[in-house]
Design an enzyme around this catalytic site. Sequence first.
Site, PDB file in Angstrom:
ATOM      1  N   GLU B  31       0.836  -1.202   0.000  1.00 48.10           N
ATOM      2  CA  GLU B  31       0.000   0.000   0.000  1.00 48.10           C
ATOM      3  C   GLU B  31       0.871   1.253   0.000  1.00 48.10           C
ATOM      4  O   GLU B  31       1.760   1.387   0.831  1.00 48.10           O
ATOM      5  CB  GLU B  31      -0.879   0.009   1.261  1.00 48.10           C
ATOM      6  CG  GLU B  31      -1.919  -1.082   1.249  1.00 48.10           C
ATOM      7  CD  GLU B  31      -2.355  -1.506   2.647  1.00 48.10           C
ATOM      8  OE1 GLU B  31      -2.100  -0.752   3.606  1.00 48.10           O
ATOM      9  OE2 GLU B  31      -2.929  -2.597   2.773  1.00 48.10           O
ATOM     10  N   GLU B  62      -4.401  -6.547   2.691  1.00 48.22           N
ATOM     11  CA  GLU B  62      -3.169  -7.231   3.119  1.00 48.22           C
ATOM     12  C   GLU B  62      -3.169  -8.731   2.833  1.00 48.22           C
ATOM     13  O   GLU B  62      -2.181  -9.255   2.296  1.00 48.22           O
ATOM     14  CB  GLU B  62      -2.888  -6.965   4.605  1.00 48.22           C
ATOM     15  CG  GLU B  62      -2.355  -5.571   4.914  1.00 48.22           C
ATOM     16  CD  GLU B  62      -3.443  -4.520   5.013  1.00 48.22           C
ATOM     17  OE1 GLU B  62      -4.632  -4.869   4.854  1.00 48.22           O
ATOM     18  OE2 GLU B  62      -3.113  -3.346   5.242  1.00 48.22           O
ATOM     19  N   PHE B  85       2.265  -1.889   8.851  1.00 53.49           N
ATOM     20  CA  PHE B  85       2.518  -1.994  10.289  1.00 53.49           C
ATOM     21  C   PHE B  85       2.508  -3.470  10.687  1.00 53.49           C
ATOM     22  O   PHE B  85       1.638  -4.224  10.235  1.00 53.49           O
ATOM     23  CB  PHE B  85       1.445  -1.252  11.101  1.00 53.49           C
ATOM     24  CG  PHE B  85       1.615   0.233  11.099  1.00 53.49           C
ATOM     25  CD1 PHE B  85       2.341   0.877  12.103  1.00 53.49           C
ATOM     26  CD2 PHE B  85       1.064   1.008  10.088  1.00 53.49           C
ATOM     27  CE1 PHE B  85       2.505   2.259  12.097  1.00 53.49           C
ATOM     28  CE2 PHE B  85       1.225   2.390  10.076  1.00 53.49           C
ATOM     29  CZ  PHE B  85       1.952   3.013  11.079  1.00 53.49           C
ATOM     30  N   ASP B  87       1.462  -4.844  13.166  1.00 52.87           N
ATOM     31  CA  ASP B  87       0.183  -5.237  13.754  1.00 52.87           C
ATOM     32  C   ASP B  87      -0.747  -5.873  12.717  1.00 52.87           C
ATOM     33  O   ASP B  87      -1.607  -6.680  13.062  1.00 52.87           O
ATOM     34  CB  ASP B  87      -0.497  -4.009  14.350  1.00 52.87           C
ATOM     35  CG  ASP B  87       0.459  -3.231  15.228  1.00 52.87           C
ATOM     36  OD1 ASP B  87       0.341  -3.303  16.454  1.00 52.87           O
ATOM     37  OD2 ASP B  87       1.367  -2.555  14.675  1.00 52.87           O
ATOM     38  N   PHE B  88      -0.593  -5.501  11.463  1.00 53.34           N
ATOM     39  CA  PHE B  88      -1.492  -6.020  10.425  1.00 53.34           C
ATOM     40  C   PHE B  88      -1.144  -7.464  10.037  1.00 53.34           C
ATOM     41  O   PHE B  88      -1.817  -8.075   9.218  1.00 53.34           O
ATOM     42  CB  PHE B  88      -1.474  -5.128   9.175  1.00 53.34           C
ATOM     43  CG  PHE B  88      -1.707  -3.660   9.452  1.00 53.34           C
ATOM     44  CD1 PHE B  88      -2.334  -3.246  10.619  1.00 53.34           C
ATOM     45  CD2 PHE B  88      -1.293  -2.685   8.548  1.00 53.34           C
ATOM     46  CE1 PHE B  88      -2.545  -1.902  10.892  1.00 53.34           C
ATOM     47  CE2 PHE B  88      -1.503  -1.336   8.809  1.00 53.34           C
ATOM     48  CZ  PHE B  88      -2.122  -0.936   9.984  1.00 53.34           C
ATOM     49  N   HIS B 131      -0.955  -0.090  16.597  1.00 48.87           N
ATOM     50  CA  HIS B 131       0.137   0.304  15.700  1.00 48.87           C
ATOM     51  C   HIS B 131       1.492   0.271  16.396  1.00 48.87           C
ATOM     52  O   HIS B 131       2.408   0.973  15.981  1.00 48.87           O
ATOM     53  CB  HIS B 131      -0.089   1.729  15.157  1.00 48.87           C
ATOM     54  CG  HIS B 131      -1.134   1.816  14.079  1.00 48.87           C
ATOM     55  ND1 HIS B 131      -2.470   1.707  14.345  1.00 48.87           N
ATOM     56  CD2 HIS B 131      -1.023   2.005  12.744  1.00 48.87           C
ATOM     57  CE1 HIS B 131      -3.151   1.834  13.214  1.00 48.87           C
ATOM     58  NE2 HIS B 131      -2.298   2.007  12.221  1.00 48.87           N
TER      59      HIS B 131
END
Lengths: 323, 327
Positions: B31, B62, B85, B87-88, B131
Amino acid sequence: MTDHIDLEQSLHMYQQMAKIRAFEEQVNELYKGAKMPGLAHLYTGEEAVAVGVCEALQRDDYITSTHRGHGHCLAKGARVDRMFAELLGKEAGYCRGKGGSMHIADPDSGNLGANAIVGGSAGIATGAAMSAKMRGSGQVAVCFFGDGAMNQGLLYEVMNMAQLWKLPVIYVCENNLYNEYTHNNETTAGELSARARAFGMCAEIVDGQDVHAVYVAMQRLVERARRGQGPAFLQCDTYRYYGHHVGDINRAYYRSKEEELEWRTNRDPLKILGNWLIGNSLTDQSVLERIEADVNAEVESGVAFALDAPYPDVSEVDEDVYA
Amino acid sequence: MPDRELTFAEAIREALAEEMRRDPRVFILGEDVAEAGTPFKVLSGLFEEFGKDRVIDTPISEPGFSGIGVGAAMTGMRPVVDIMFGDFLGLVMDQVANQAAKVHYMSGGKLRVPMVFRTTMGATRRSAAQHSQSLHAWVSHIPGLKVAIPSTPYDAKGLMKTAIRDENPVVFFEDKMMYKLKGIVPTDEYTIPFGVADIKRAGDDITLVATSSMVQVALGAAEMLKEIGIRAEVIDPRTTLPLDKHTLVESAKKTSRAIVIDEGYEQYGVTAEIASVIADGAFYYLDAPVKRMGALDVPVPFSPVLEDLTVPTEQSVFEMAKMLCGK
Ligand SMILES: Cc1ncc(C[n+]2csc(CCOP(=O)(O)OP(=O)(O)O)c2C)c(N)n1
C-alpha cells in the site's frame, strides 16, 4: 452439446473422467479398508468440471486446488500411481509423502498444490497469474474452489486486484450446493456470479455435469485471458455423490436420498457424455467399455504400486523445511 | 571505498535498490509504496527509478496482496511485500504461516517461496495499541520462515540483501523508532548471513542479548555499567529464525550471567526462547538465572507516561544487570 469438438477429444475427456471416477472409488476402498490414513474428500460426481477446465489448458498453465483435489490433479496430468503413493504417505508420492491427500503439488504439470484452507489458494493462483504476466510467458492460472469458499474475504481481495491489473486468472467455482454439511442457501446471500460481476469481471455459469459445456466456456475464457483481456469467473453447477468426506455417511439431516439419486441417475457426467457420443452415432458402447477397462487397470496397478512402495526414511522428517 | 553514514531507512532503501538493479525478478508490492514511498518514506525514489511495473501500489488488502506475493514467488518472481505496520500481520497470518511457510515442505521440496514480507515493530511512537506491537515472536514460532530483526543501518542493509536472495520466505522487521538512526554503511557490496549473531560490544562480566531497538538500549546500559566497573557484552542475534545458539551460549559461558532484552511481549516471547537456549547450553557456567526483559504484557497504551513504562529502558536494564552482578 457442441458438435465442433471432435470425437478424439471427446473420448479423451471421457477417459479422463472415467479415470477420476475409478481413482476415487479406489480411494474409498482404501480408506474404508483402513489402508489410507487421514481424510479423504471424494470428487465423484464432479468429474466434468476438472476435466472440462483442464482440457482447455496447456501443460505449463497453472492450477491451484482444494481439499477435494484429486480430480484436479489427475485432470491436469498427474500420474495415478504417484497420486496413490502420496495418499498413502509413501516416498514415491508427489510430495514424498509429506503432503497427503490435501496437499498434492506437481509443478511439472503446472499444479501449484492443493490447499486445505478453504479459499486459501486464491492468492497463490492470482500471484501465479501476475507472475506470468510480468514474465510475459503467456501462461494462465486457474483457481479451483467450492461454493463455500465464496464467503472468504481473500477471494474478493484478489479478484479486485486481478480485475484492476487484468491478470490472466480464471476463478472456477465448483458449486456443489453444500459447504460441508450446510446447504449454501443458508450460507450465501445473493447470486454467486453476481459477486464476480460486481468487479466488472466476465462471469459465466455452466452446467458442470456437461463436460463439453465446461470445456467450451473455459476455452473462451482462457483465450481472452491470454489475449490480455483479464480474469474471469466460471461457475460450474455440480454435485458430489458421496459425503463431505468418506466418513460422512449419515447425510439425511442435510440432504435427501432422492436428491442424491436424481443427480446420480439423470445428471451423471459420464452418462451425459456417453449418451451423447452414442446418440450421435459417434461411437458405440464397446469403445466406452474398453476405455473404462483400461483406466480400471491403470488404477488397479497404481494402487498395487502404492501399497508396495516404501515409506520415507525417518531421516526425511526435518528435510525440506528450508529450500 | 569510503564508508558513509546512512540512516536505517536509507540503508534499507539502498539494499532494495541494489537488489532490484541486480535481479529483474525482484519487485515491491504494498500500500502506498510507489509515489508515496510508504508513510515512513522508506521507499522514496524507488518508484522513480524502477517504475510502476516493479513498485506496485495495491489496494488496502493485506491478505490479498500477501497471497499474490506467495503465488508470484512460487512461479519465478522475487516479491518484496510491504505490510505497513507489523500489527497487520494478524490479517495476513494465513498467507504467512499456512501458505508461504509450508509450501516447500508440503510439496516434498519441489516448490519454493523466495519472498520477503517487510514490516514494522516498536512502541514509543504514541501510536497506541494497534500500531505499536512487536510481533516477531508470532512468526518466529513457525517452521519454514526466516525472521530478521536488524538493529543498525549496517545490519539492515546486509540482512535485507540476504533476505531478498534467500530461497525461503523471510519476515523482515524494521523498528519504526530506528528509521532515523544513523550508522556507518560501506559503499562496497556486502551481505550478512542469517543465523550469525553479532557481538556489538565485548565484555566479560555479563551478557546482554538484545534485539532490534533494544540493542541501542543495551549499549546505553553497558555504558552506564562500565561506570560502576561492570563490563557487559552486548550480543545481537540479528535473526531470530534461524537463531545463532552457539554465540549466545559461548558468551554466557564466558560471563556466567545473562539478560535477554526484546521489545516483544514478555509472555511466551522471544526472550523465553533465548533464555532457555542459554540455560540449556550454559547451565553449569551460570552464576544466576537468566533474566528476561520484554514489553509489559498489556496492549500498548496511548498516553506517553503510560507507554514509556511498557518497554525496557537503559535504566531498567542497568538496574537488572547491577542486581544480577551483586552490586
Ligand atoms: C478456512 C477454513 N475453514 C474451515 C475449514 C473446514 N472445511 C473443510 S472443507 C469445508 C467445506 C468447504 O465447502 P466448499 O468450499 O463448498 O467445498 P466442497 O467441500 O463443497 O468441495 C470446510 C468448512 C477449512 N478447511 N478451512
